[in-house]
Design an enzyme around this catalytic site. Structure first.
Site, PDB file in Angstrom:
ATOM      1  N   MET A   1      -8.085   8.837  -0.502  1.00 35.00           N
ATOM      2  CA  MET A   1      -8.876   9.296   0.643  1.00 35.00           C
ATOM      3  C   MET A   1      -9.249  10.759   0.445  1.00 35.00           C
ATOM      4  O   MET A   1      -8.424  11.560   0.023  1.00 35.00           O
ATOM      5  CB  MET A   1      -8.083   9.140   1.936  1.00 35.00           C
ATOM      6  CG  MET A   1      -7.574   7.743   2.202  1.00 35.00           C
ATOM      7  SD  MET A   1      -6.666   7.692   3.765  1.00 35.00           S
ATOM      8  CE  MET A   1      -6.005   6.024   3.689  1.00 35.00           C
TER       9      MET A   1
ATOM     10  N   MET B   1     -12.225  -4.945   5.070  1.00 35.35           N
ATOM     11  CA  MET B   1     -11.355  -4.098   5.878  1.00 35.35           C
ATOM     12  C   MET B   1     -11.166  -4.731   7.250  1.00 35.35           C
ATOM     13  O   MET B   1     -12.133  -5.039   7.956  1.00 35.35           O
ATOM     14  CB  MET B   1     -11.949  -2.697   6.024  1.00 35.35           C
ATOM     15  CG  MET B   1     -12.024  -1.895   4.730  1.00 35.35           C
ATOM     16  SD  MET B   1     -10.412  -1.606   3.937  1.00 35.35           S
ATOM     17  CE  MET B   1      -9.520  -0.726   5.252  1.00 35.35           C
TER      18      MET B   1
ATOM     19  N   ASP C   1      -7.322  -5.710   4.106  1.00 34.38           N
ATOM     20  CA  ASP C   1      -6.518  -4.496   4.211  1.00 34.38           C
ATOM     21  C   ASP C   1      -6.579  -3.998   5.644  1.00 34.38           C
ATOM     22  O   ASP C   1      -7.658  -3.687   6.145  1.00 34.38           O
ATOM     23  CB  ASP C   1      -7.078  -3.432   3.248  1.00 34.38           C
ATOM     24  CG  ASP C   1      -6.272  -2.142   3.259  1.00 34.38           C
ATOM     25  OD1 ASP C   1      -5.258  -2.057   3.976  1.00 34.38           O
ATOM     26  OD2 ASP C   1      -6.666  -1.208   2.531  1.00 34.38           O
TER      27      ASP C   1
ATOM     28  N   HIS D   1      -8.195   1.862  -4.424  1.00 30.76           N
ATOM     29  CA  HIS D   1      -9.161   1.766  -3.326  1.00 30.76           C
ATOM     30  C   HIS D   1      -9.717   3.148  -3.039  1.00 30.76           C
ATOM     31  O   HIS D   1      -9.030   4.005  -2.470  1.00 30.76           O
ATOM     32  CB  HIS D   1      -8.446   1.168  -2.105  1.00 30.76           C
ATOM     33  CG  HIS D   1      -9.310   0.993  -0.909  1.00 30.76           C
ATOM     34  ND1 HIS D   1      -8.788   0.641   0.321  1.00 30.76           N
ATOM     35  CD2 HIS D   1     -10.655   1.103  -0.724  1.00 30.76           C
ATOM     36  CE1 HIS D   1      -9.774   0.555   1.203  1.00 30.76           C
ATOM     37  NE2 HIS D   1     -10.902   0.838   0.599  1.00 30.76           N
TER      38      HIS D   1
ATOM     39  N   ASP E   1      -4.237   3.965  -2.307  1.00 32.42           N
ATOM     40  CA  ASP E   1      -5.217   4.455  -1.342  1.00 32.42           C
ATOM     41  C   ASP E   1      -5.650   5.874  -1.690  1.00 32.42           C
ATOM     42  O   ASP E   1      -4.853   6.808  -1.647  1.00 32.42           O
ATOM     43  CB  ASP E   1      -4.609   4.464   0.060  1.00 32.42           C
ATOM     44  CG  ASP E   1      -4.055   3.113   0.452  1.00 32.42           C
ATOM     45  OD1 ASP E   1      -4.834   2.270   0.902  1.00 32.42           O
ATOM     46  OD2 ASP E   1      -2.835   2.914   0.298  1.00 32.42           O
TER      47      ASP E   1
ATOM     48  N   HIS F   1      -1.379  -1.399  -4.227  1.00 29.98           N
ATOM     49  CA  HIS F   1      -2.617  -0.898  -3.619  1.00 29.98           C
ATOM     50  C   HIS F   1      -2.530   0.620  -3.515  1.00 29.98           C
ATOM     51  O   HIS F   1      -1.624   1.161  -2.860  1.00 29.98           O
ATOM     52  CB  HIS F   1      -2.817  -1.520  -2.244  1.00 29.98           C
ATOM     53  CG  HIS F   1      -4.190  -1.323  -1.682  1.00 29.98           C
ATOM     54  ND1 HIS F   1      -5.279  -2.048  -2.127  1.00 29.98           N
ATOM     55  CD2 HIS F   1      -4.664  -0.480  -0.738  1.00 29.98           C
ATOM     56  CE1 HIS F   1      -6.359  -1.678  -1.450  1.00 29.98           C
ATOM     57  NE2 HIS F   1      -6.017  -0.707  -0.619  1.00 29.98           N
TER      58      HIS F   1
ATOM     59  N   MET G   1     -11.629   5.401  -0.991  1.00 30.49           N
ATOM     60  CA  MET G   1     -12.216   5.670   0.325  1.00 30.49           C
ATOM     61  C   MET G   1     -12.769   7.089   0.288  1.00 30.49           C
ATOM     62  O   MET G   1     -12.242   8.005   0.924  1.00 30.49           O
ATOM     63  CB  MET G   1     -11.157   5.486   1.407  1.00 30.49           C
ATOM     64  CG  MET G   1     -10.754   4.039   1.619  1.00 30.49           C
ATOM     65  SD  MET G   1      -9.274   3.842   2.631  1.00 30.49           S
ATOM     66  CE  MET G   1      -8.010   3.968   1.348  1.00 30.49           C
TER      67      MET G   1
ATOM     68  N   SER H   1       0.840  -1.198   0.000  1.00 31.96           N
ATOM     69  CA  SER H   1       0.000   0.000   0.000  1.00 31.96           C
ATOM     70  C   SER H   1       0.873   1.245   0.000  1.00 31.96           C
ATOM     71  O   SER H   1       1.665   1.457   0.925  1.00 31.96           O
ATOM     72  CB  SER H   1      -0.896   0.004   1.238  1.00 31.96           C
ATOM     73  OG  SER H   1      -1.467   1.274   1.426  1.00 31.96           O
TER      74      SER H   1
END
Length: 217
Positions: free
Chosen positions: A36, A136, A174, A65, A34, A32, A67, A7
């Site tokens: 956000m 998660m 994750d 991913h 992330d 991965h 989020m 990640s």
């Protein structure tokens, strides 16, 4: 087959290209990414331009991913930027059916994530359209948290349901994955292990990835 997805939330962003190249050489199976928004989760990370830069810098599969509160609005921009798989949260404000349809229209693989306090039953209506289910094992937002063992029950449920219905989604976890927790995660049935500080927080990426993979085996 167990796959390791470092990640980038835990990498040195000042050396992002070098870091990605290093984990690729060290044996990472995918990356991965992330995303956000500081609203859906209490942290900000990166956006479309970074994914676009990553796509130019590596041929690693970009496991992206989201989020974010309104994933539907951003599926197409991230798809155009080069994301290979787009995972959004069931807990977001967007209609899951609309998001899944949009991902398909963009020609990308579809993933759906559920937080630790979301029951497995809530994701069942969408499993036949998923390439990936992300369970998660922490509450998303910050790296370095400890894995919540009780979340692995949902991994077991996902494995059993997939076999019962003849589905083909892969199962990813994750949060808090490292050489100490990889064995129980893999035993529960997870196939893709996201690891942030357990890789990028180590001096030797080769040894770090190998330790997680060996423990999972």
């Amino acid at each position: 087959m167990i796959q390791i997805a470092p990640s980038i939330l835990s990498c040195d962003f000042a050396r992002l290209g070098e870091e990605v190249a290093a984990v690729r050489t060290a044996g990472a199976d995918l990356l991965h990414v992330d995303v956000m928004d500081g609203h859906f989760v209490p942290n900000l990370s990166l956006g479309v331009p970074v994914v676009e830069s990553l796509r130019k810098a590596t041929d690693l599969f970009l496991d992206t991913h989201l989020m974010i509160t309104d994933p539907l609005r951003y599926i197409e921009p991230f798809a155009k930027a080069g994301a290979d798989l787009l995972t959004f949260h069931l807990e977001s404000n967007s209609d899951p059916d609309a998001v899944l349809e949009k991902i398909t229209q963009c020609g990308k693989r579809a993933g759906l994530a559920i937080n630790p306090d979301t029951p497995f039953e809530r994701v069942i209506p969408y499993l036949d359209r998923l390439d990936l289910l992300l369970v998660m094992t922490i509450f998303p937002g910050f790296g370095g948290q400890k894995l919540m063992p009780e979340t692995l029950t949902k991994v077991q449920q996902a494995v059993a349901y997939r076999a019962e219905k003849g589905l083909h989604y892969r199962i990813e976890v994750d949060g808090g994955v490292n050489a100490d927790t990889a064995a129980m995660v893999a035993k529960a049935g997870a196939e893709i292990l996201v690891a942030g500080s357990a890789v990028f927080g180590k001096a030797d990426y080769v040894a770090a990835i190998a330790a997680i993979r060996d423990a999972a085996r």
